[in-house]
Design an enzyme around this catalytic site. Structure first.
Site, PDB file in Angstrom:
ATOM      1  N   TYR A 223       0.864  -1.177   0.000  1.00 21.75           N
ATOM      2  CA  TYR A 223       0.000   0.000   0.000  1.00 21.75           C
ATOM      3  C   TYR A 223       0.904   1.232   0.000  1.00 21.75           C
ATOM      4  O   TYR A 223       1.707   1.414   0.911  1.00 21.75           O
ATOM      5  CB  TYR A 223      -0.927   0.003   1.218  1.00 21.75           C
ATOM      6  CG  TYR A 223      -2.063  -0.985   1.100  1.00 21.75           C
ATOM      7  CD1 TYR A 223      -3.307  -0.588   0.628  1.00 21.75           C
ATOM      8  CD2 TYR A 223      -1.882  -2.324   1.445  1.00 21.75           C
ATOM      9  CE1 TYR A 223      -4.353  -1.493   0.505  1.00 21.75           C
ATOM     10  CE2 TYR A 223      -2.918  -3.237   1.321  1.00 21.75           C
ATOM     11  CZ  TYR A 223      -4.145  -2.813   0.856  1.00 21.75           C
ATOM     12  OH  TYR A 223      -5.170  -3.715   0.723  1.00 21.75           O
ATOM     13  N   HIS A 405     -16.085  -1.796   3.806  1.00 23.40           N
ATOM     14  CA  HIS A 405     -14.692  -1.775   4.255  1.00 23.40           C
ATOM     15  C   HIS A 405     -14.516  -2.629   5.501  1.00 23.40           C
ATOM     16  O   HIS A 405     -15.223  -2.457   6.489  1.00 23.40           O
ATOM     17  CB  HIS A 405     -14.251  -0.339   4.570  1.00 23.40           C
ATOM     18  CG  HIS A 405     -12.855  -0.247   5.121  1.00 23.40           C
ATOM     19  ND1 HIS A 405     -11.727  -0.360   4.340  1.00 23.40           N
ATOM     20  CD2 HIS A 405     -12.406  -0.074   6.389  1.00 23.40           C
ATOM     21  CE1 HIS A 405     -10.650  -0.254   5.095  1.00 23.40           C
ATOM     22  NE2 HIS A 405     -11.031  -0.082   6.341  1.00 23.40           N
TER      23      HIS A 405
END
Length: 598
Positions: A223, A405
């Protein structure tokens, strides 16, 4: 496999014929819907080297998907399909293979050992198998649901696509085992909502939020965070659309991207561009969590409804933005630089409605936890009518997009709209959810007064190894309500630990200086303690967080609230069997590569 090598003129002729034939087929299948700009508007590379490319289109009238699979480096065969989590075992497959003399195409499935078997019900139907200038092109179709127990039911949520390459001929399909193949997986949303695209305003401008020549690490998952800022004096605007910008050659490595805006009180953020888990990452970035845009592999441009825009810039808005890019590099490719990002389309002509983003689900707290080694454990967060009656307009709100999420434990997430204790409709549902595939998914605009039930979570918290379970719903008109979530009343957890001590004969410390995670870690997880915790979450009072964007609660008593009673639930989705088209032959199709199917 002996494949003739046609001349370029023959190749071009065959390719043109294939496209023409397929366009006729596809136009007929899509009657009643708007004509697409391309017969295959959705396209993704399946493998990092782009040896396999999948394109597709959807006929909602026929509940059928039309696939085009391009094989650039064809050897002795290829397999493609779907499975629950991207495993090659217990997968629903279609296989093109050769026995060294003839070539075959067949609907198949793999068992728990990865052994491939021909499916007696042939639901993948081959339309064309052709050589093209780019490679071997397979055109085939399959219904969403087939009522075949060996087939995957294609739904609106995440689909884990699997693929594999055959390097040598096999005497039969049953001689193939996936364990000996070069294989991989790709996540995608195959079914897209059939929503018209609004026109952009004449004064639309663009802004690119991009990584700056980032060196993609040679590991499977990274990420990458990049900080940027809006120009000085940037006034209030409306975002009306956004789309991905992918560096050429990196299409298979850029998995998903999000643009976050920092909290209004964040007046400065040090420059940073690097892995999001880096120790050098500025601490202030944890306050940059307001979603402006979210894209994932396979998604196209995202449009706001015609009268709606997402406000950014101007007073009360931070100038600082955080781009987060998820790189998926399973083959550990080295030396690849990337400047991918998201292009925002915005206008100074403010639209009638400001879009709002509301966070629903579970509060980030260790009070909500999952015992170890559970195969399935449901936790539920609520946005109660006490909060929505106080904060939403009498006419309700219109939800037009949703982004689910969780962190690493989430496997299934559902948000349900309920009124008077009765579930009315699904806002968003993903039965094959993956934390590595998150995007804002457009939904048909609906009016809502929300009592929300959101499903799974180890212990709740902000870290990647802790858990979240939330749904960011995009809606209009914007209200002051930005967060509507719940957790079990903490006092009941203390009662749980006392009960564990009483019946288990082991001492779980209940003293305040010991943290909740430490107490959970000392629980002996026998079946009684597991079932008791599950039951506790099903009846204990809740603490509601009904908050404004300033993180201040709306006026009212939000602790020790009764758990909402759901007296009527929606039925689980089930596949609708396609109309009978006659018994499909339980034999593979013999294919002439370079000619039509036979």
């Amino acid at each position: 496999m002996q494949v003739p090598s046609p001349s370029m003129r023959e190749v071009a002729s065959m390719y043109g014929t294939a496209v023409a034939v397929f366009l006729v087929i596809l136009v007929a299948a899509l009657q009643g819907s708007a004509p697409p700009k391309s017969p295959f508007p959705y396209r993704i590379p399946l493998d990092p080297k782009k040896s396999l490319e999948l394109s597709w289109n959807v006929s909602y009238t026929q509940e059928t998907i039309y696939f085009q699979l391009l094989v650039r480096e064809f050897k002795a065969g290829v397999l493609f399909g779907m499975s629950d989590r991207g495993e090659l075992e217990n997968a629903d497959l279609v296989v093109l293979w050769t026995d060294g003399v003839k070539d075959y195409f067949g609907d198949a499935w793999s068992d728990e050992r990865g052994q491939i078997h021909l499916d007696p019900q042939q639901d993948y139907q081959l339309l064309q198998a052709r050589r093209t200038p780019e490679g071997l092109c397979l055109l085939f179709k399959r219904p969403f649901g087939t009522c075949d127990p060996k087939d995957y039911f294609i739904e609106d949520g995440t689909v884990h696509l699997v693929y594999g390459f055959l390097e040598e001929p096999f005497r039969s399909l049953e001689a193939i085992n996936t364990s000996g193949l070069q294989t991989g997986l790709q996540r995608v949303q195959l079914l897209k909502p059939d929503i018209s695209v609004p026109a952009l305003p004449l004064d639309v401008r663009t802004m690119e939020i991009r990584a700056q020549d980032a060196l993609i690490p040679d590991k499977e998952t990274t990420y990458w965070c990049h900080v940027t800022e809006l120009p000085a004096g940037f006034s209030r605007h409306h975002i009306v659309m956004y789309e991905p910008i992918i560096t050429k050659g990196n299409e298979a490595l850029v998995h998903h991207m999000e643009v976050f805006q920092c909290a209004p009180q964040i007046e400065s953020v040090p420059p940073f561009s690097g892995p999001c888990d880096s120790k050098m990452k500025p601490d202030r970035l944890k306050y940059c969590r307001h979603v402006l845009a979210a894209w994932a592999l396979g998604a196209k441009a995202f449009y706001y409804p015609e009268e709606v825009g997402l406000a950014f810039g101007g007073p009360g808005s931070s100038r600082f933005l955080r781009l987060e890019v998820h790189y998926h590099n399973p083959e550990n490719i080295q030396g690849r630089n990337d400047s991918s990002g998201i292009r925002l389309y915005y206008t100074a002509t403010l639209r009638r409605y400001d879009a709002g983003i509301m966070e629903l689900g579970l509060v980030y707290t260790p009070v909500m936890a999952i015992p170890p080694r559970e195969t399935a454990f449901v936790l539920t967060g609520y946005c109660t009518d006490k909060c929505t009656n106080l904060t939403l307009p009498p006419s309700g709100i219109h939800i037009f997009a949703s982004q689910l999420h969780t962190h690493l434990t989430g496997r299934k997430v559902v948000t349900v709209l309920a009124r008077d204790g009765r579930e009315k409709e699904i806002v968003n549902r993903d039965d094959h959810y993956s934390p590595h595939f998150q995007l804002a998914r457009a939904v048909r605009t609906r009016a809502a007064r929300v009592l929300t039930r959101t499903l799974p979570l180890p212990q709740g918290g902000y870290g990647i190894n802790e858990e979240m379970c939330v749904n960011y719903v995009h809606y209009y008109p914007q209200t002051q309500l930005e967060l509507c979530k719940s957790t079990m009343e903490p006092g009941f957890l203390q009662m749980y630990f006392h009960t564990v001590n009483r019946f288990s004969g082991e001492e779980v410390c209940t003293c305040p200086q010991v943290s909740v995670p430490e107490r959970f870690a000392s629980v002996p997880w026998n079946s009684f303690n597991r079932d008791m915790l599950k039951a506790l979450y099903g009846f204990a009072p809740i603490s509601m967080h009904c908050n404004k964007s300033s993180a201040v609660s709306f006026e009212g008593e939000w602790n020790w609230q009764p758990l909402p009673k759901i007296i009527s639930k929606l039925e689980e989705p089930t596949p609708r069997c396609p109309a009978s088209r006659g018994q499909s032959p339980a034999n593979p199709t013999v294919v002439s590569i370079g000619g039509s199917k036979s």
